[in-house]
Scaffold this active site. Sequence first.
Site, PDB file in Angstrom:
ATOM      1  N   ARG A  44       7.711  -3.692  -1.414  1.00  0.00           N
ATOM      2  CA  ARG A  44       6.428  -4.154  -1.955  1.00  0.00           C
ATOM      3  C   ARG A  44       6.540  -4.198  -3.475  1.00  0.00           C
ATOM      4  NH1 ARG A  44       0.476  -2.291  -0.206  1.00  0.00           N
ATOM      5  NH2 ARG A  44       1.044  -3.803   1.377  1.00  0.00           N
ATOM      6  N   ARG A  92      -1.115   2.318   4.519  1.00  0.00           N
ATOM      7  CA  ARG A  92      -0.866   1.843   5.877  1.00  0.00           C
ATOM      8  C   ARG A  92       0.484   1.154   6.024  1.00  0.00           C
ATOM      9  NH1 ARG A  92      -5.570   2.884   5.260  1.00  0.00           N
ATOM     10  NH2 ARG A  92      -5.405   1.736   3.312  1.00  0.00           N
ATOM     11  N   THR A  93       0.810   0.237   5.116  1.00  0.00           N
ATOM     12  CA  THR A  93       2.053  -0.515   5.262  1.00  0.00           C
ATOM     13  C   THR A  93       3.260   0.405   5.170  1.00  0.00           C
ATOM     14  OG1 THR A  93       1.012  -2.481   4.320  1.00  0.00           O
ATOM     15  CG2 THR A  93       3.402  -2.443   4.381  1.00  0.00           C
ATOM     16  N   LYS A 140      12.938   3.777 -16.428  1.00  0.00           N
ATOM     17  CA  LYS A 140      14.007   3.904 -17.419  1.00  0.00           C
ATOM     18  C   LYS A 140      14.518   2.540 -17.888  1.00  0.00           C
ATOM     19  CE  LYS A 140      15.658   8.108 -15.092  1.00  0.00           C
ATOM     20  NZ  LYS A 140      16.803   8.745 -14.382  1.00  0.00           N
ATOM     21  N   HIS A 192       1.877 -11.478   2.480  1.00  0.00           N
ATOM     22  CA  HIS A 192       1.986 -10.174   3.137  1.00  0.00           C
ATOM     23  C   HIS A 192       2.288 -10.461   4.620  1.00  0.00           C
ATOM     24  CE1 HIS A 192       1.728  -6.075   3.997  1.00  0.00           C
ATOM     25  NE2 HIS A 192       0.513  -5.778   3.557  1.00  0.00           N
TER      26      HIS A 192
END
Length: 311
Positions: free
Chosen positions: A105, A47-48, A76, A133
Amino acid sequence: MSITDLTVEEIDELMAVAEDIIANPVKYQDSCRHKLLATLFFEPSTRTRLSFETAINRLGGRIIGFTDASSSSVTKGETLKDTIIMVSNDTAQVVGSYVDIIAMRHPKEGAPVVAARRAGVPIINAGDGSHNHPTQTLTDLLTIKRTKNRFDNLTIGLCGDLKFGRTVHSLVEAMARYTGVQFVFISPDELKFPRYIIEDELDSRGIPYKEVSTLEEVMPELDVLYMTRIQRERFDDPFVYERLKDSYILDTQKMKAAKETMRVLHPLPRVNEISVKVDDDPRACYFFQALCGKHIRMALILKLLGIKKEA
């Protein structure tokens, strides 16, 4: 980085812009033309991430990024610092930055703050571990505003994973600034709301709250019920998760005790903490809530890019 980075006046301004976007979408469709958003998602999201992508597209901008750490150079050994400097590159030797704004995020608490110190463009915290959030909180606030038409004088119940749930932490920090708000925390002992947030945000301001262990005992008094899932990914011990995962299940029987005006929110995804039969109840607002996320993120992108539209 946190919902507390915004004043109440700034939150109200964002709500007004989001509601104007809802009412007049065509007016905003080219607002971010030639602007580029980078979505750096070191942790899975549906959703975000899709909400940010839809938001910039609806504003006429474009998007680059990755959807999890395994598809980036982190595998890496690249550091977060180097990733951010590269993506937001605005050094003197370069004409223009790589992108105009970043939504990030990360599974580690505080990572977006570290990134923001190195970035040459605005960074939006799209979730950092179990910490914050803020754009989900803006989504929650817009949903409450559009379904309850106010932020003050509300009794808000928060149910489920209150220890690790970053969405409930941010929501309490936001709503604690409004008059006449009180909270009901519904959780097992192992997942209680963090004491430090209660002391900083509620005890210090004399805001009433109570902690209970069952939904049934408080349903009749709630104006908003914010359900959360028990998050498997936050548990080191899978046996503890299995024991707690079904602690709370909102079903049609429990809904009978709630006010007709009560609204049910959930940041999604859900597992089984809300029965699918509740979806048909007009008080269930969680899918409408997801749509509100697009509109408020559009408003936030405009604000951080300094783009204003005539009212």
